[in-house]
Scaffold this active site. Structure first.
Site, PDB file in Angstrom:
ATOM      1  N   HIS A  57       0.846  -1.198   0.000  1.00 52.16           N
ATOM      2  CA  HIS A  57       0.000   0.000   0.000  1.00 52.16           C
ATOM      3  C   HIS A  57       0.878   1.244   0.000  1.00 52.16           C
ATOM      4  CE1 HIS A  57       0.771  -0.503   4.289  1.00 52.16           C
ATOM      5  NE2 HIS A  57       0.187   0.638   4.593  1.00 52.16           N
ATOM      6  N   HIS A  59       1.333   3.965   1.958  1.00 46.06           N
ATOM      7  CA  HIS A  59       1.844   4.761   3.082  1.00 46.06           C
ATOM      8  C   HIS A  59       3.369   4.924   3.021  1.00 46.06           C
ATOM      9  CE1 HIS A  59      -1.971   4.048   5.697  1.00 46.06           C
ATOM     10  NE2 HIS A  59      -2.052   5.160   4.987  1.00 46.06           N
ATOM     11  N   ASP A  61       5.692   4.901   5.138  1.00 43.94           N
ATOM     12  CA  ASP A  61       6.529   3.945   5.868  1.00 43.94           C
ATOM     13  C   ASP A  61       6.547   2.566   5.199  1.00 43.94           C
ATOM     14  OD1 ASP A  61       3.832   3.652   6.748  1.00 43.94           O
ATOM     15  OD2 ASP A  61       4.494   2.558   8.510  1.00 43.94           O
ATOM     16  N   HIS A  62       5.940   2.471   4.016  1.00 43.15           N
ATOM     17  CA  HIS A  62       6.019   1.240   3.221  1.00 43.15           C
ATOM     18  C   HIS A  62       6.602   1.474   1.828  1.00 43.15           C
ATOM     19  CE1 HIS A  62       3.636  -1.320   6.035  1.00 43.15           C
ATOM     20  NE2 HIS A  62       3.381  -0.117   6.498  1.00 43.15           N
ATOM     21  N   HIS A 115      -7.582  -0.766   5.432  1.00 47.61           N
ATOM     22  CA  HIS A 115      -6.564   0.134   5.993  1.00 47.61           C
ATOM     23  C   HIS A 115      -6.351   1.308   5.021  1.00 47.61           C
ATOM     24  CE1 HIS A 115      -2.918   1.388   8.078  1.00 47.61           C
ATOM     25  NE2 HIS A 115      -2.215   1.227   6.981  1.00 47.61           N
ATOM     26  N   ASP A 134      -0.198  -3.721   6.214  1.00 48.35           N
ATOM     27  CA  ASP A 134      -0.897  -3.269   7.421  1.00 48.35           C
ATOM     28  C   ASP A 134      -2.361  -3.703   7.431  1.00 48.35           C
ATOM     29  OD1 ASP A 134       1.483  -2.063   8.053  1.00 48.35           O
ATOM     30  OD2 ASP A 134       0.765   0.000   7.801  1.00 48.35           O
ATOM     31  N   HIS A 172       4.531  -4.446  10.865  1.00 51.10           N
ATOM     32  CA  HIS A 172       4.923  -3.796  12.120  1.00 51.10           C
ATOM     33  C   HIS A 172       5.048  -4.799  13.270  1.00 51.10           C
ATOM     34  CE1 HIS A 172       4.340   0.475  10.938  1.00 51.10           C
ATOM     35  NE2 HIS A 172       3.425  -0.025  10.125  1.00 51.10           N
TER      36      HIS A 172
HETATM   37 ZN    ZN Z   1      -0.112   1.672   6.500  1.00 49.17          ZN
END
Ligand code: ZN
Length: 257
Positions: A57, A59, A61-62, A115, A134, A172
Site C-alpha cells: 500500500h 503509506h 513507511d512502506h 486500511h 498493514d 509492524h
Molecule cells: Zn499503513
C-alpha cells in the site's frame, strides 16, 4: 520447489521490511521498503542484489525507500493498480486474482482494502508466505484510515482462509500491545492467554515476534474472530452480525491505551 529465503529488517520505530530471495533465479524482492539505506545494506551483507520491490500500500513507511532503491539497483516496482498514482516509481500494476511470477516462485495477489482503499497482499503459496502489509497484524489489524468495517472484515475473512501453515509477514512489530488488547475482548480464550505470555517472554528478551502462523491467528486474533460467540458477548453484542462485532472491536482498539 525451493522456498523463498526471507530476511527481516527492522527499521524506523517498529516497521519490518522483508527481503525475499528465490534461490534458483537469484531474484530478490524488498517488501514495503520504508527507507533505502538499511535495506540496501542488508542485501549487500548477504551478497544479494535487489531486483524487485513489492508494495502492499501507499503509506510512506512502506514506500519511502522505493525511488532510492530503484536508482541504486534498477529494481522493478510492483504495486496495487488501484493506487498506481500513490506508489512512487511503480512499474508493474497488479490487482486481485493476478499472479506474479518470481523466478520459480509465484505470488497470488489479493485485493484487501480497509486500511487503505488500494491495499493488496502477496501470497507465495509455495513458500507458505503471506506479505500482508498493514491489513493483518499478529493478533491485530490495521486502522481503517480509508475503508469501512465491511471492507476490512471481508478482507480479513479472505486472508484467514489461507492454510494454517501460512507464515504471516506483516509490516509492524505491534504484537505485544495487540495481545494486551485482545485479552480485553476475548478474556476466556486459553490459547490467547498462552500466546500473550509467550509474546511477553520474547519481547522481554528483545526478540521479534513476526512472522506468526495463520493457524495461531485464527485461534487468537480477535479481528479474525468477530464471528465467535464469546467475542461477540464480550463486547456486548451477543447474536449480532459478525461485521457489527468487528466494527465494535476495531472501535475499542482505536481508543485502547
Ligand atoms: Zn499503513
Amino acid at each position: 520447489m525451493a522456498r523463498l529465503e526471507i530476511e527481516r529488517i527492522p527499521v524506523l520505530q517498529d516497521n519490518y521490511v522483508w527481503l525475499a530471495r528465490e534461490a534458483d533465479s537469484g531474484l530478490v524482492a524488498a517488501v514495503d521498503p520504508s527507507v533505502a539505506e538499511p535495506v540496501l545494506a542488508a542485501a549487500q551483507r548477504r551478497g544479494w542484489r535487489i531486483t524487485h520491490i513489492l508494495n502492499t500500500h501507499h503509506h510512506p513507511d512502506h514506500t519511502g525507500g522505493n525511488l532510492e532503491i530503484k536508482r541504486a539497483t534498477g529494481a522493478v516496482i510492483v504495486g496495487p493498480s488501484h493506487d498506481r498514482e500513490r506508489i512512487p516509481g511503480i512499474d508493474v500494476e497488479v490487482s486481485d486474482g493476478d499472479t506474479y511470477e518470481f523466478g520459480k516462485e509465484r505470488a497470488e495477489v489479493f485485493f484487501v482494502p480497509g486500511h487503505t482503499r488500494g491495499h493488496i497482499a502477496f501470497w507465495f503459496k509455495g513458500s507458505d508466505a503471506l506479505f500482508c502489509g498493514d491489513t493483518l497484524f499478529l493478533m491485530g489489524c490495521g486502522r481503517l484510515f480509508e475503508g469501512t468495517p465491511e471492507q476490512m472484515w471481508k478482507s480479513l475473512s479472505r486472508l484467514r482462509q489461507l492454510p494454517e501453515t501460512t507464515n504471516v509477514y506483516c509490516g509492524h512489530e505491534y504484537t505485544q500491545s495487540n495481545a494486551r488488547f485482545a485479552l480485553t475482548v476475548d478474556p476466556a480464550n486459553r490459547e490467547l492467554k498462552e500466546r500473550a505470555a509467550e509474546i511477553d517472554r520474547l519481547r522481554a528478551e528483545g526478540k521479534a515476534t513476526v512472522p506468526g502462523t495463520m493457524g495461531d491467528e485464527r485461534k487468537t486474533n480477535p479481528f479474525l474472530r468477530a464471528d465467535n460467540a464469546a467475542v461477540a458477548a464480550a463486547v456486548g453484542l451477543a447474536g449480532a452480525e459478525a461485521v457489527k462485532v468487528f466494527a465494535e472491536v476495531r472501535r475499542r482498539k482505536d481508543v485502547f491505551r
